[in-house]
Design an enzyme around this catalytic site. Structure first.
Site, PDB file in Angstrom:
ATOM      1  N   HIS A   2       8.120 -13.474 -30.417  1.00 39.38           N
ATOM      2  CA  HIS A   2       9.014 -12.687 -30.355  1.00 39.38           C
ATOM      3  C   HIS A   2       8.547 -11.132 -31.126  1.00 39.38           C
ATOM      4  CE1 HIS A   2      12.966 -10.527 -31.077  1.00 39.38           C
ATOM      5  NE2 HIS A   2      12.658 -10.239 -32.224  1.00 39.38           N
ATOM      6  N   ILE A  62       0.749  -1.171   0.053  1.00 42.50           N
ATOM      7  CA  ILE A  62      -0.072  -0.050  -0.136  1.00 42.50           C
ATOM      8  C   ILE A  62       0.881   1.315  -0.013  1.00 42.50           C
ATOM      9  CG2 ILE A  62      -1.598   1.216   1.401  1.00 42.50           C
ATOM     10  CD1 ILE A  62      -2.677  -1.470   2.375  1.00 42.50           C
TER      11      ILE A  62
END
Length: 454
Positions: free
Chosen positions: A442, A181
């Site tokens: 790729h 957080i």
């Protein structure tokens, strides 16, 4: 007295997904929520913070930051966040309107083992699931924001709930706690223009992340201007004024030396605690401790037919953990066997750069005496990362001496996506040799994983 098959208390990710699944399996479900559908994650957690993270990414992008003259339009950021939350909340409410589900707004409490009272009416079911979630944990010496003595701190001392609704960017933001957080807010508000200081008791940020990557991520954030005070224990917060700004002075001890830092706003991000009050668990004889409601591996409490899922049981405080704990509970009710592996729980931190992890860390392997090999892949040598101008990052893979994947930790662009691939492979006990034969598109960031294991 109304009778149904399953009563669920709490309509967060654990509760509403469990309700939908049970209804799909032919069960009649009553789900009760005292606040807003979607729970903490949707209304005060995962979703609004990711909305902030998205907008911060836009302002960091030099091709897009020219929008509005390069000035952060925080009013727009807040409006967009609220629209995102409202749209998704409406979606959850629609889900809970499907046949087989009765959605009730109100606060539920136990009258006995299998009897619940809500809005003055009682109902019963053979199976009850508690999914009341968690709330921010305050340091013991801090004032209660709701009490009379705490009023001067309102608007200056905040939890994540209040900071998500702030209508301006603080000049100086002090964050107590460098967990998920704290780090996500630090990353976003630094981009929005705040001078951010993080004070953390532990020796490194993000203790659940591999310490090697946590350190690299922190160094990257420091280069952006975020100040860190590690191994620092906060001992006092008091009202103060600096350069005509009214705010708070945070006093802390770092390696025996007393220090202080001023903040217009101070965020307390020291963890979360389960919401148990007003449930009257004692009326049902349900056992709990400071961590939450005690459950077994089927999420069943000590009372047969009563379950607790998500943050309220304190096992794994993640929205997706709550969802799958709910599935496990429903499967147990249905008598179904599943293959959900709670020992393989991926998680992500949406800072910039992003970070994510699954499985064991190097420190955990050493502590448990597990022999392992470590393999690394780097963003700077990946074609897609270079094209994206996202060359800061690394993937770290851990495997045992037989090549079985034990863990993966990543910091860099789309770290969560990379970790998710490894989590899927770990669920099938994949070895490095087997993973080597998987073809990757790729150019993609996924090739970083492929490069690490070849």
């Amino acid at each position: 007295m109304t009778k149904t098959d399953i009563i669920i208390i709490g309509a967060g990710p654990g509760g509403y997904r469990a309700a939908a699944y049970a209804a799909h399996e032919g069960k009649k479900v009553t789900i009760i929520e005292k606040r807003n559908a979607g729970g903490t994650c949707l209304n005060e957690g995962c979703i609004p913070t990711k909305s902030f993270a998205h907008d911060a990414d836009l302002y960091r992008n030099p091709l897009l930051s020219c929008i509005g003259g390069g000035q952060v339009k925080f009013k727009y950021i807040q409006e967009r966040k609220q629209n995102v939350v409202a749209q998704l909340r409406q979606g959850v409410e629609s889900l809970l309107a499907q046949p087989g589900i009765t959605y009730i707004k109100g606060e539920a409490r136990f009258v006995s083992e299998k009897v619940i009272e809500v809005n003055g009416e009682q109902m019963t079911a053979e199976n009850i699931i508690i999914a009341t979630g968690s709330r921010p944990k305050m340091l013991p010496f801090l004032p209660n924001l709701q009490s009379e003595e705490g009023k001067p701190y309102v608007g200056k001392l905040m939890t994540s709930t209040e900071l998500l609704d702030i209508d301006y960017v603080p000049s100086n933001l002090v964050i107590i706690g460098a967990g998920v957080i704290g780090m996500e807010f630090a990353s976003a508000f630094e981009t929005f223009g705040a001078n951010v200081t993080v004070v953390e008791f532990m020796k490194e940020c993000l203790p659940t992340l591999d310490s090697d990557l946590a350190k690299r991520l922190r160094k990257t954030l420091e280069k952006r201007g975020i100040n860190f005070h590690l191994q620092s224990g906060v001992n006092k917060i008091e009202l103060a004024k600096q350069d005509e700004h009214e705010g708070l002075m945070v006093h802390f001890t770092q390696k025996g030396e007393e220090q202080q830092v001023f903040g217009d706003v101070v965020l307390v991000a020291t963890g979360r605690e389960p919401v148990l009050e007003n449930l009257h668990l004692e009326a049902a004889g349900i056992v709990s401790d400071r961590k939450g409601i005690t459950v077994d591996d089927n999420m069943q409490t000590n009372v047969p037919g009563v379950y607790a899922i998500g943050d309220v049981n304190g096992r794994q405080m993640l929205a997706h953990a709550a969802t799958f704990q709910g599935f496990r509970a429903i499967n147990h009710i249905l008598g179904k066997t599943d293959f959900i592996r709670f020992d393989i729980m991926p998680s992500a931190i949406f800072t910039y750069p992003e970070a994510a992890s699954v499985g064991l860390t190097e420190d955990a392997c050493k502590k448990e005496g597990i022999k392992f090999v470590s393999k690394k892949g780097f963003y700077r040598s990946n074609g897609k990362a270079i094209a994206m101008e996202e060359t800061e990052g690394m993937l770290k893979l851990l495997a045992d001496t037989n090549g079985k994947l034990l863990g993966c930790h990543v910091y860099g662009a789309h770290a969560a996506d990379l970790v998710q691939e490894v989590a899927a492979l770990m669920n099938r006990d994949t070895t490095i040799d087997e993973a080597k034969d998987i073809i990757h598109i790729h150019p993609t960031l996924g090739e970083i994983f492929q490069d690490a294991i070849i």
